[in-house]
Design a protein around this motif. Structure first.
Motif, short mmCIF file in Angstrom:
data_model
loop_
_atom_site.label_atom_id
_atom_site.label_comp_id
_atom_site.label_asym_id
_atom_site.label_seq_id
_atom_site.Cartn_x
_atom_site.Cartn_y
_atom_site.Cartn_z
N MET A 7 -40.36 -89.35 -14.81
CA MET A 7 -39.50 -90.34 -14.20
C MET A 7 -39.45 -90.12 -12.69
SD MET A 7 -36.21 -90.59 -16.79
CE MET A 7 -35.94 -88.81 -16.91
N ASP A 8 -39.26 -91.22 -11.94
CA ASP A 8 -39.02 -91.01 -10.52
C ASP A 8 -37.55 -90.63 -10.33
OD1 ASP A 8 -37.39 -93.35 -10.32
OD2 ASP A 8 -39.15 -94.58 -9.91
N TYR A 9 -37.24 -90.20 -9.10
CA TYR A 9 -35.92 -89.62 -8.86
C TYR A 9 -34.80 -90.61 -9.15
CZ TYR A 9 -32.05 -87.28 -6.49
OH TYR A 9 -30.85 -86.70 -6.20
N VAL A 89 -32.60 -73.14 -5.53
CA VAL A 89 -33.31 -71.87 -5.45
C VAL A 89 -33.07 -71.31 -4.05
CG1 VAL A 89 -35.51 -70.67 -5.57
CG2 VAL A 89 -35.06 -72.60 -7.11
N GLY A 90 -32.52 -70.10 -3.99
CA GLY A 90 -32.16 -69.54 -2.70
C GLY A 90 -31.08 -70.32 -1.99
N GLY A 91 -30.26 -71.02 -2.76
CA GLY A 91 -29.17 -71.81 -2.20
C GLY A 91 -29.57 -73.19 -1.72
N VAL A 92 -30.86 -73.53 -1.82
CA VAL A 92 -31.36 -74.81 -1.31
C VAL A 92 -31.59 -75.77 -2.48
CG1 VAL A 92 -33.21 -75.94 -0.03
CG2 VAL A 92 -32.48 -73.64 0.61
N PRO A 93 -31.05 -77.00 -2.43
CA PRO A 93 -31.29 -77.96 -3.51
C PRO A 93 -32.77 -78.24 -3.68
CG PRO A 93 -29.53 -78.74 -2.06
CD PRO A 93 -30.16 -77.57 -1.38
N VAL A 94 -33.19 -78.47 -4.92
CA VAL A 94 -34.58 -78.82 -5.18
C VAL A 94 -34.90 -80.18 -4.58
CG1 VAL A 94 -34.69 -77.44 -7.29
CG2 VAL A 94 -34.00 -79.86 -7.42
N SER A 95 -36.18 -80.45 -4.44
CA SER A 95 -36.61 -81.75 -3.92
C SER A 95 -36.41 -82.82 -4.98
CB SER A 95 -38.08 -81.69 -3.52
OG SER A 95 -38.91 -81.54 -4.67
N GLU A 96 -36.52 -84.07 -4.55
CA GLU A 96 -36.42 -85.17 -5.50
C GLU A 96 -37.52 -85.08 -6.56
OE1 GLU A 96 -36.39 -88.89 -3.48
OE2 GLU A 96 -34.45 -88.55 -2.51
N ALA A 100 -36.88 -84.56 -10.55
CA ALA A 100 -37.38 -85.55 -11.50
C ALA A 100 -38.22 -84.88 -12.59
CB ALA A 100 -38.20 -86.60 -10.76
N ALA A 101 -39.03 -83.91 -12.21
CA ALA A 101 -39.85 -83.21 -13.20
C ALA A 101 -38.99 -82.44 -14.18
CB ALA A 101 -40.83 -82.27 -12.49
N ALA A 102 -37.98 -81.74 -13.68
CA ALA A 102 -37.11 -80.96 -14.56
C ALA A 102 -36.27 -81.86 -15.45
CB ALA A 102 -36.20 -80.07 -13.72
N CYS A 103 -35.76 -82.95 -14.87
CA CYS A 103 -34.94 -83.89 -15.63
C CYS A 103 -35.77 -84.55 -16.73
CB CYS A 103 -34.37 -84.94 -14.69
SG CYS A 103 -33.23 -86.11 -15.47
N THR A 104 -37.00 -84.93 -16.41
CA THR A 104 -37.87 -85.56 -17.41
C THR A 104 -38.15 -84.59 -18.57
OG1 THR A 104 -38.94 -86.96 -15.76
CG2 THR A 104 -40.14 -86.60 -17.82
N GLU A 105 -38.41 -83.33 -18.24
CA GLU A 105 -38.66 -82.34 -19.28
C GLU A 105 -37.45 -82.18 -20.19
OE1 GLU A 105 -40.27 -77.71 -19.73
OE2 GLU A 105 -40.08 -78.63 -17.74
N ALA A 106 -36.27 -82.14 -19.59
CA ALA A 106 -35.06 -81.99 -20.38
C ALA A 106 -34.79 -83.21 -21.25
CB ALA A 106 -33.87 -81.72 -19.46
N VAL A 107 -34.93 -84.41 -20.68
CA VAL A 107 -34.67 -85.63 -21.43
C VAL A 107 -35.67 -85.79 -22.57
CG1 VAL A 107 -34.71 -88.15 -21.29
CG2 VAL A 107 -33.53 -86.84 -19.53
N ASP A 108 -36.93 -85.47 -22.33
CA ASP A 108 -37.93 -85.55 -23.39
C ASP A 108 -37.56 -84.62 -24.55
OD1 ASP A 108 -39.38 -87.42 -22.00
OD2 ASP A 108 -40.92 -86.02 -21.32
N ALA A 109 -37.10 -83.42 -24.22
CA ALA A 109 -36.71 -82.47 -25.27
C ALA A 109 -35.47 -82.95 -26.01
CB ALA A 109 -36.47 -81.09 -24.64
#
Length: 446
Positions: A7-9, A89-96, A100-109
């Motif tokens: 998915m896109d962001y 990671v290291g206090g810095v928010p992940v990129s869009e 999106a990659a992490a969210c897609t993996e979680a939603v698919d599961a």
């Protein structure tokens, strides 16, 4: 959806909003972790619970560990401006793209299991998925509400930190500090290393009762095994702290976050790092690395001063703090008063908005009667009606300048006019409100 199936962001943001409408207790979270291939099994670190102070404590921990050269993930809740702030990671928010990659993996599961999940499960699963992809094994995980039933408890992190207990989310956790303490300390299991912040006698007794039922916990308490002393002398008017834990004394630590309450949060963070050392999760460290790491701590939206803010034709200062409950508001009030005295002009003007379930009447009553309040609402569907807030303010003793504005941008504009050029505007009441104010002021997610 892109050709790769990710998915896109913006699509992810809409999906997350849909899951926020789902009520649930995360009881199927273990099945979700299994569907993801158990990314949590690689994680070690700490889980932080408490009514207030969780985010700040985690921010101190992340800064300290990052300063030691370690790669550490965190998952604060809620976010201020964008969901991707919940995975860092290291206090810095992940990129869009990473979100999106992490969210897609979680939603698919989630869909593969065929079970019902809420947004808390989605956020935690996405964070675990990203940490695996990014090679992060050390984590400071913030529980969103409670402790015993929070989904991040299933990560199996064996250092538990309770920052403090206050009357908040009583409809879910109980109507007394004792009940809430039991719910939060209930995150601990046999053999855990547990750190307790400053608690009332009622909450402390309840916490000790829960811990007495566990086998072999290690317990450090702020004020006993953990001691902190503060003094002037830090750069830019900050405080220097000495923190003592059973592993030793760490001296001359800079507390970059404003407010005396942050001294306790920093002390708990240092004790948490020492607990991780004792558990063998991180190596022993030289004091100068800890000192340098803590000096970089930043945490937006918590007594965050925008010294040169501009809204329309008005310019002045804006102080931002979530202060989502009565205890939080009382805690930050002395710092607000300090800024108000520094202004030496008209009283600060408050932009106020809360969620419907919050004790708005008690929160408004805690504000000085001579501070004008602009009632408004965030874009959340759970935000309280500002007209209803105005009625509560009238009952508490409104000023002639109290008023209602439909949204945050309009409220900031009205507050600026009331405060006058160079005056002080204070945004309080909910993290969502603070996030929208940051956006209106042109501040990027951080």
């Amino acid at each position: 959806m892109t050709r790769s199936g990710v998915m896109d962001y913006r699509e992810c943001v809409h999906v997350v909003e849909d899951y926020h409408r789902v009520r649930g207790n995360g009881r199927h979270f273990p099945e979700l972790l299994a569907a993801l291939g158990h990314p949590e099994r690689a994680l070690r670190g700490m889980q932080v619970v408490g009514t207030n102070g969780k985010g700040s404590t985690c921010a101190f921990v992340v800064a300290a560990l990052t300063g030691m050269g370690l790669r550490v993930g965190s998952m604060p809740s809620p976010h201020l401006q964008e969901p991707r702030e919940r995975i860092r990671v290291g206090g810095v928010p992940v990129s869009e793209e990473e979100y999106a990659a992490a969210c897609t993996e979680a939603v698919d599961a989630m869909r593969a299991t065929g079970l019902a999940y809420n947004a808390s499960s989605l956020h935690a699963a996405a964070a675990a998925a990203h940490f695996r992809r990014a090679g992060v094994e050390l984590v400071a995980a913030e529980a969103n509400i409670g402790g015993q039933r929070t989904v991040v408890r299933k990560f199996g992190l064996d250092v538990k930190v309770l920052t403090g207990v206050g009357l908040d989310h009583t409809e879910r956790l109980g109507g007394s500090e004792a009940e809430i303490a039991r719910a939060k300390v209930g995150a601990a299991v046999d053999g855990d290393h547990v750190l307790l912040g400053r608690l009332s006698a009622e909450a402390a007794a309840a916490a000790e009762e829960v811990l007495a039922g566990l086998a072999g916990p290690t317990v450090w308490r702020l004020g006993r095994e953990i001691l902190v002393e503060a003094r002037d002398g830090g750069p830019g008017g900050t405080k220097l702290l000495d923190v003592r834990t059973p592993l030793g004394v760490r001296r001359d630590l800079v507390c970059t976050l404003p407010g005396a309450h942050q001294h306790d949060n920093l002390a708990l963070a240092v004790a948490g790092v020492d607990a991780l050392v004792q558990r063998g999760h991180v190596p022993a460290y030289p004091d100068e690395r800890l000192r340098a790491g803590l000096a970089t701590t930043r945490w937006p939206g918590r007594l965050e001063l925008v010294a040169s803010a501009r809204v329309g034709r008005w310019s002045g200062r804006v102080l931002l703090d979530g202060a989502t409950n009565v205890q939080g508001l009382a805690t930050v009030a002395p710092e607000i008063a300090r800024h108000a005295r520094a202004a030496d002009r008209v009283p600060p003007v408050v932009v106020f908005g809360v969620m419907r379930e919050k004790p708005a009447a008690r929160m408004l009553a805690a504000l000085p009667v001579d501070w004008p309040v602009v009632m408004t609402r965030s874009g959340s569907g759970d935000a309280a009606d500002p007209a209803a807030l105005f009625a509560l303010r009238v009952a508490a003793g409104a000023t002639r300048s109290d008023c209602v504005e439909p949204d945050v941008t309009a409220a900031l504009g009205r507050a600026g006019k009331l405060a006058g050029e160079g005056g002080l505007v204070v945004v309080l009441g909910s993290h969502k409100l603070v996030g929208e104010a940051r956006t209106a002021l042109g501040l990027a997610p951080s």
